[in-house]
Design an enzyme around this catalytic site. Structure first.
Site, short mmCIF file in Angstrom:
data_model
loop_
_atom_site.label_atom_id
_atom_site.label_comp_id
_atom_site.label_asym_id
_atom_site.label_seq_id
_atom_site.Cartn_x
_atom_site.Cartn_y
_atom_site.Cartn_z
N ARG A 121 0.76 -1.25 -0.11
CA ARG A 121 0.00 0.05 -0.21
C ARG A 121 1.05 1.36 -0.10
O ARG A 121 2.02 1.09 0.65
CB ARG A 121 -0.87 -0.10 1.17
N THR A 146 -9.96 0.24 -9.68
CA THR A 146 -8.84 -0.51 -9.13
C THR A 146 -8.76 -1.74 -10.01
O THR A 146 -9.48 -1.88 -10.86
CB THR A 146 -9.30 -0.90 -7.55
N THR A 162 -4.00 -0.79 -7.19
CA THR A 162 -4.96 0.33 -7.58
C THR A 162 -4.32 1.76 -7.76
O THR A 162 -3.00 1.85 -7.00
CB THR A 162 -6.07 0.58 -6.46
N ASP A 178 -7.74 8.49 0.29
CA ASP A 178 -8.34 7.31 1.28
C ASP A 178 -8.27 7.62 2.94
O ASP A 178 -8.39 6.95 3.67
CB ASP A 178 -7.67 6.00 0.91
N SER A 215 -7.82 0.97 3.46
CA SER A 215 -8.11 0.43 2.13
C SER A 215 -9.51 -0.57 2.35
O SER A 215 -9.54 -0.97 3.17
CB SER A 215 -7.15 -0.11 1.58
N SER A 216 -10.20 -0.80 1.06
CA SER A 216 -11.20 -1.60 1.11
C SER A 216 -10.78 -3.11 0.60
O SER A 216 -11.69 -3.96 0.12
CB SER A 216 -12.34 -1.08 0.52
N GLY A 259 -13.47 -1.65 -6.78
CA GLY A 259 -14.84 -1.09 -6.72
C GLY A 259 -14.98 -0.38 -5.22
O GLY A 259 -16.13 -0.33 -4.61
N GLY A 260 -14.00 0.05 -4.71
CA GLY A 260 -13.96 1.00 -3.39
C GLY A 260 -14.79 -0.08 -2.41
O GLY A 260 -14.52 -1.27 -2.42
O1 DON Z 1 -8.08 1.06 -1.53
C1 DON Z 1 -9.02 1.15 -1.66
O2 DON Z 1 -10.25 0.72 -1.26
C2 DON Z 1 -9.61 2.24 -2.84
N1 DON Z 1 -8.49 3.15 -3.40
C3 DON Z 1 -9.67 1.49 -3.92
C4 DON Z 1 -10.26 2.25 -4.90
C5 DON Z 1 -10.95 1.29 -5.71
O3 DON Z 1 -11.27 0.26 -5.72
C6 DON Z 1 -11.52 1.92 -6.84
N2 DON Z 1 -11.83 0.85 -7.60
N3 DON Z 1 -12.32 0.01 -8.55
#
Ligand code: DON
Length: 568
Positions: free
Chosen positions: A104, A377, A395, A419, A448-449, A469-470
């Site tokens: 990360r 991501t 990501t 984030d 992060s997720s 996808g966040g």
């Molecule tokens: O680390 C995270 O959770 C976010 N920065 C991820 C962003 C994300 O998944 C966007 N995605 N498709």
């Protein structure tokens, strides 16, 4: 540093032949995974899957193939594949042991909790789109660490396919040419970004070849010098020059001291299956195991897939786990996170104790709201011939990150600092969050997720799963697992099936377009839920092992037609 310089010629020939052929694996039919006897790679770009598959076929292990796929995605899937971002790798070895590599991004040394305030006012522009939004990249250090600890194959052979793809180019699909032109030709893009992703300011058409020669040179430095090819020397100089030019924070010292970390994965048990996933600084593994623990006491299969009672129980577990996420989770190097307690069956029993079978539990207005997260991501899955499994999600945060290409170095910078929370006490009803654990501090990693995951049972590998996808990532990955475990779907059906999402706040259930009937929505609303149907959730490129034959079953998610499962 790394050995033999002779193999590149041979590797170039192999790659050229491969790229000239019709894709060798058969693309997945609607509900049939791609089968292979030995190894499998599934990613957002079939070209990158082939780069990884070829490494497996040439004798590399799953870690080698994962690194090759990751570097190739940095070329062929530029919105999220990256060397200028960061992510996580979860590994399960053939003997059942597991580990995780945390690469990360980190906050630069000059960061501080109030850095997103401009004249006392929170600035979303600074937080998400400026040079200050760039975290110290981790991908190259992460791949280097994974390779030195667990790789088998010559590093140069692994990186080389990405160099060739950048230098010689690859043919753009409809989807990618469209997305590149929308991105690169938006007003205000930096000159280096326009130069890299358009044809002298004109949009690329499908069928044209995208060459990225600056990126090729950077990848070559990484190929020859490993980690130092990015964090020192010419690449570092170009990155720091861009920071100095635009008032960014990352210095040569930030790059010099960046380190990837090996961590102990989060492990949970669900109906006899072992679920292995990413620990903090991701919230993904903890939140998913918390939800599974809550759901285990319900007979989900008896509800029926995506029926009102099923969606209700999922949503109730999701809202509770996401509440924990906001309250407790952050970088464990800075904040004490009780992973063991949060993922215990006792905690889930307490948390899920007030789930009612027919009433929604409102997410109270005084509860902790969430901040912004974008949906870009990328996740990919790898299994090799020995049964080593690798699950990688990495990501740039937003699609194409900050949108800033480092001039002369050809790679996009992330906007991962977004984030971090907005600032101390800055929790408000517009969705900002100001709780302390996840504030920007020098060297801290932002929460992060991402949920790269592996499932096993009775000591045997079952599946490799993950998603972009966040915050939807956590729920997507869990539903793919439930589809297999509770509903007996094959991996392609499990990936294809419509998904739902709830994240505590905003207090509503999102259901993918055509994911539920009008009657199901009406029943959910009668329970007190707010329901929004439409759009899509992230892809979930996954692999399962056929329990009968041991074959690798690759499921590329049809939500992205450029994705591909490639086996051998
Ligand atoms: O680390 C995270 O959770 C976010 N920065 C991820 C962003 C994300 O998944 C966007 N995605 N498709």
């Amino acid at each position: 540093m790394r050995s033999s310089r002779l193999w590149p010629v041979a590797a170039a020939l192999i790659l050229a032949v491969t790229l000239a052929l019709v894709p060798s694996g058969v693309l997945a039919q609607s509900s049939d995974p791609v089968r292979a006897g030995t190894g499998m790679v599934v990613s957002e770009s079939w070209i990158a899957s082939e780069a990884g598959r070829d490494v497996l076929a040439a004798g590399g292990n799953a870690v080698d193939a994962a690194i090759a796929t990751g570097f190739a995605l940095a070329v062929t899937h530029p919105s999220a594949g990256n060397i200028g971002g960061g992510g996580f790798m979860v590994i399960r070895f053939p003997n059942g042991q597991t580990t995780a590599i945390d690469f990360r991004e980190k906050a630069p040394l000059a960061s501080h909790p109030e850095m997103w305030l401009e004249n006392g006012e929170y600035s979303a522009e600074r937080h998400h789109r400026s040079h200050w939004a760039v975290g110290v990249p981790g991908t190259v250090a992460g791949f280097d660490k994974a390779h030195s600890l667990y790789g088998d194959m010559n590093w140069e052979r692994i990186v080389y396919p990405a160099v060739v793809l950048a230098d010689d180019g690859f043919v753009l699909s409809d989807r990618l040419s469209g997305s590149l032109s929308r991105f690169a030709l938006t007003d205000g893009r930096p000159a280096a970004t326009v130069a890299q992703f358009s044809n002298g300011g004109t949009a690329y058409a499908a069928g044209e070849t995208l060459r990225q020669t600056d990126l090729g040179r950077t990848l070559k430095r990484i190929m020859l010098d490993g980690r130092d090819g990015f964090y020192r020397g010419e690449t570092a100089r170009l990155l720091v020059a861009e920071m100095e030019r635009a008032g960014g924070l990352i210095t040569a010292a930030d790059l010099e001291i960046y380190e990837a970390r090996e961590r102990v994965p989060v492990t949970g048990y669900y109906r006899g299956y072992e679920v292995i996933s990413m620990p903090p600084p991701s919230s993904g593994g903890v939140a998913m195991v918390t939800m599974l623990n809550m759901l285990e006491r319900f007979d989900l299969a008896s509800f029926g897939h995506n029926t009102a009672p099923y969606i209700h129980h999922l949503s109730e577990s999701m809202r509770r786990a996401f509440r924990d996420r906001a309250q407790f989770l952050a970088d464990p190097d800075f904040v004490d996170v009780s992973v063991h307690a949060l993922t215990s069956k006792e905690h889930a029993a307490e948390l899920g104790n007030d789930i009612q079978s027919d009433r929604a539990t409102p997410s109270g207005v005084s509860d902790i709201p969430m901040g912004y997260e974008s949906p870009e991501t990328t996740h990919y899955s790898v299994v090799d011939g020995n049964g080593m499994a690798v699950s990688v999600t990495y990501t740039l945060e937003g699609g194409f990150g900050t949108g800033i290409v480092v001039p002369g170095a050809g790679f996009l910078l992330n906007n991962e600092m977004g984030d971090f929370n907005a600032g101390p006490g800055l929790t408000n009803d517009r969705g900002l969050i100001g709780t302390s654990p996840n504030l920007a501090r020098p060297q801290q990693r932002m929460l992060s997720s991402m949920t790269p995951s592996i499932v096993a049972r009775d000591g045997r590998l079952v599946a490799v799963v993950g998603s972009p996808g966040g915050r939807t990532i956590i729920n997507t990955v869990m539903q793919v697992i439930l589809n297999v475990v509770d509903f007996g779907m094959n991996i392609q059906e499990a990936v294809n099936a419509k998904r739902i999402h709830h994240q505590w706040l905003p207090d509503r259930i999102g259901i993918e377009a055509d994911g539920a009937s009008a009657e199901t929505v009406r029943l959910l609303e009668a329970m007190g839920h707010t329901v929004q149907v439409g759009g899509g959730q992230g892809t979930a490129h996954s692999i399962m092992i056929d329990p009968r034959t041991g074959e690798r079953l690759g499921a590329a998610d049809p939500r992205n037609p450029d994705a591909g499962a490639r086996g051998h």
